[in-house]
Design an enzyme around this catalytic site. Structure first.
Site, PDB file in Angstrom:
ATOM      1  N   ASP A  52       0.828  -1.315  -0.055  1.00 48.24           N
ATOM      2  CA  ASP A  52      -0.164   0.100  -0.062  1.00 48.24           C
ATOM      3  C   ASP A  52       0.951   1.086   0.072  1.00 48.24           C
ATOM      4  OD1 ASP A  52      -2.395  -1.270  -0.118  1.00 48.24           O
ATOM      5  OD2 ASP A  52      -2.908  -0.935   2.083  1.00 48.24           O
ATOM      6  N   GLU A 125      -4.788  10.605   3.172  1.00 48.31           N
ATOM      7  CA  GLU A 125      -5.228  11.525   4.136  1.00 48.31           C
ATOM      8  C   GLU A 125      -4.323  12.857   4.052  1.00 48.31           C
ATOM      9  OE1 GLU A 125      -2.248   9.278   5.597  1.00 48.31           O
ATOM     10  OE2 GLU A 125      -4.044   8.365   6.234  1.00 48.31           O
ATOM     11  N   ARG A 151      -8.638  23.707  19.622  1.00 49.27           N
ATOM     12  CA  ARG A 151      -7.291  23.722  20.009  1.00 49.27           C
ATOM     13  C   ARG A 151      -6.775  22.505  20.491  1.00 49.27           C
ATOM     14  NH1 ARG A 151      -4.890  28.373  24.151  1.00 49.27           N
ATOM     15  NH2 ARG A 151      -2.658  27.491  24.013  1.00 49.27           N
ATOM     16  N   ALA A 165      -7.017   4.158   7.810  1.00 50.34           N
ATOM     17  CA  ALA A 165      -5.476   4.340   7.931  1.00 50.34           C
ATOM     18  C   ALA A 165      -5.502   4.867   9.407  1.00 50.34           C
ATOM     19  CB  ALA A 165      -4.871   4.699   6.944  1.00 50.34           C
ATOM     20  N   TYR A 166      -4.557   6.089   9.249  1.00 46.52           N
ATOM     21  CA  TYR A 166      -4.372   6.955  10.573  1.00 46.52           C
ATOM     22  C   TYR A 166      -5.856   7.307  11.208  1.00 46.52           C
ATOM     23  CZ  TYR A 166      -2.128  11.014  13.163  1.00 46.52           C
ATOM     24  OH  TYR A 166      -1.774  11.736  14.170  1.00 46.52           O
ATOM     25  N   ASN A 167      -6.646   7.638  10.348  1.00 47.26           N
ATOM     26  CA  ASN A 167      -8.246   8.115  10.648  1.00 47.26           C
ATOM     27  C   ASN A 167      -8.697   6.945  11.756  1.00 47.26           C
ATOM     28  OD1 ASN A 167     -10.873   9.335  10.296  1.00 47.26           O
ATOM     29  ND2 ASN A 167     -11.290   7.482   9.665  1.00 47.26           N
ATOM     30  N   LYS A 168      -8.589   5.659  11.456  1.00 45.32           N
ATOM     31  CA  LYS A 168      -9.081   4.797  12.207  1.00 45.32           C
ATOM     32  C   LYS A 168      -8.493   4.750  13.569  1.00 45.32           C
ATOM     33  CE  LYS A 168     -10.694  -0.215  12.195  1.00 45.32           C
ATOM     34  NZ  LYS A 168      -9.958  -0.472  13.628  1.00 45.32           N
TER      35      LYS A 168
END
EC number: 2.7.1.23
Length: 267
Positions: A52, A125, A151, A165-168
C-alpha cells in the site's frame, strides 16, 4: 476494457531480490501483448509493486493521473487495501486479465491548498499537527460557516479509502469509498470554557469545502503530512480542502470488494 490498454509502467524500488522477480513479470506481460514503457506519461496502466505504501507513492509520483489505470501488487503477505495481487501470482494475474475477472473502481482524491497558493493531492489523508510541544489553534470553516475553534495537537482529513488508516487509529469512522466524501477527525482536542469542539469525527459531502485558519501565535510552522510524505512549509496561515473532480481509477478483482478487505484486515 483491458485490451485497449497495453502500455505498462512499473513503479518499484530497485532492490536486487525484487528486480529478479520483476524481470520475469515484465517478460510475461510482453509475451501477452503488453508494452513496457520507461516514462509513466506514456503509460495507460501504472503498476506499483511493494504494498500500500508503494501504491501511494506511485500515485503521487505519477501525478494522480485520471486518464490511466493503477494496479497494486504486494511483495509480502501483508494484507493491503490497494493491492489485489501478489508478485508471485503471475498465472493468477494473467487469468484475471484474460477471463475478464477485473473491474475498474474509482477512488476519491483529496485536494489541499496551502496559503491560497500551493495545491497538493492525497489518496489517504492530510494531517496537520503542531511541530512544537504546544497546542495550536485552528478556526474551522465549513463552506463559509465558522463551525468551531479548535485547540489541540492537530486535525486529520481523510478520504474514504484513507478512513481505515491513520483516521481509524483516532477513532474515526470507516467509510465506504462509493461515498465521495472527506472525513475530519480531531487529534487530542482541548475542551474547556474557552475552547469547545464537536469532539467527534464528521463527514462532509463531495460538494463541501473545509477551511482551516491557523492562529498566528508563533506556532505557525506545523507538520503537514500528505499520505506518507511530509511537507516543509513555513508560516502556514490556512489550508483549504476539497474533493477532486478527478478520482483515480484502479483495477480490482471482482470478487475482492473493499469490505472483503476490511474484514480480512481488522476482523
Amino acid at each position: 476494457m483491458m485490451s485497449a490498454r497495453r502500455n505498462l509502467y512499473f513503479y518499484y524500488t530497485k532492490e536486487e531480490k525484487l528486480v529478479k522477480k520483476i524481470i520475469s513479470l515484465i517478460e510475461m506481460t510482453k509475451e501477452n501483448g503488453f508494452q513496457v514503457v520507461e516514462d509513466h506519461a506514456l503509460a495507460n496502466i501504472i503498476v506499483s509493486i511493494g504494498g500500500d505504501g508503494a501504491f501511494l507513492q506511485a500515485v503521487q509520483k505519477t501525478n494522480f493521473r485520471s486518464d490511466c489505470l493503477y494496479v497494486g501488487i504486494r511483495t509480502d503477505e501483508t494484507i493491503g487495501l490497494y493491492c489485489d495481487f501478489h508478485l508471485d501470482e503471475h498465472e493468477r494475474m494473467l487469468q484475471s486479465i484474460t477471463e475478464s475477472l477485473l473491474e475498474v473502481r474509482r477512488y476519491p482524491v483529496l485536494e489541499v491548498t496551502i496559503n491560497d497558493r500551493a495545491t497538493f493531492k492525497c489518496l489517504n489523508e492530510c494531517s496537520i499537527q503542531s511541530s512544537i510541544i504546544k497546542t495550536f489553534v485552528l478556526d474551522v470553516f465549513i463552506d463559509d460557516l465558522h463551525f468551531e475553534t479548535f485547540r489541540g495537537d492537530g486535525m486529520l482529513v481523510s478520504t474514504p479509502t484513507g478512513s481505515t488508516a491513520y483516521n481509524k487509529s483516532v477513532n474515526g469512522a470507516v467509510v465506504d469509498p462509493l461515498l465521495a466524501s472527506m472525513q475530519v477527525s480531531e487529534l487530542a482536542s482541548l475542551n474547556n470554557n474557552l475552547y469547545r469542539t464537536l469532539g467527534s469525527s464528521f463527514i462532509l459531502s463531495s460538494t463541501r469545502k473545509l477551511y482551516l485558519k491557523i492562529a498566528q501565535d508563533g506556532n505557525n510552522y506545523p507538520l503537514i503530512g500528505i499520505d506518507n510524505e511530509a511537507l516543509s512549509i513555513r508560516n502556514v496561515q490556512n489550508l483549504e480542502f476539497n474533493l477532486s473532480q478527478n478520482p483515480i481509477k484502479t483495477v480490482k478483482l471482482k470478487d475482492n470488494s473493499y469490505w472483503d478487505k476490511v474484514k480480512r484486515t481488522f476482523l
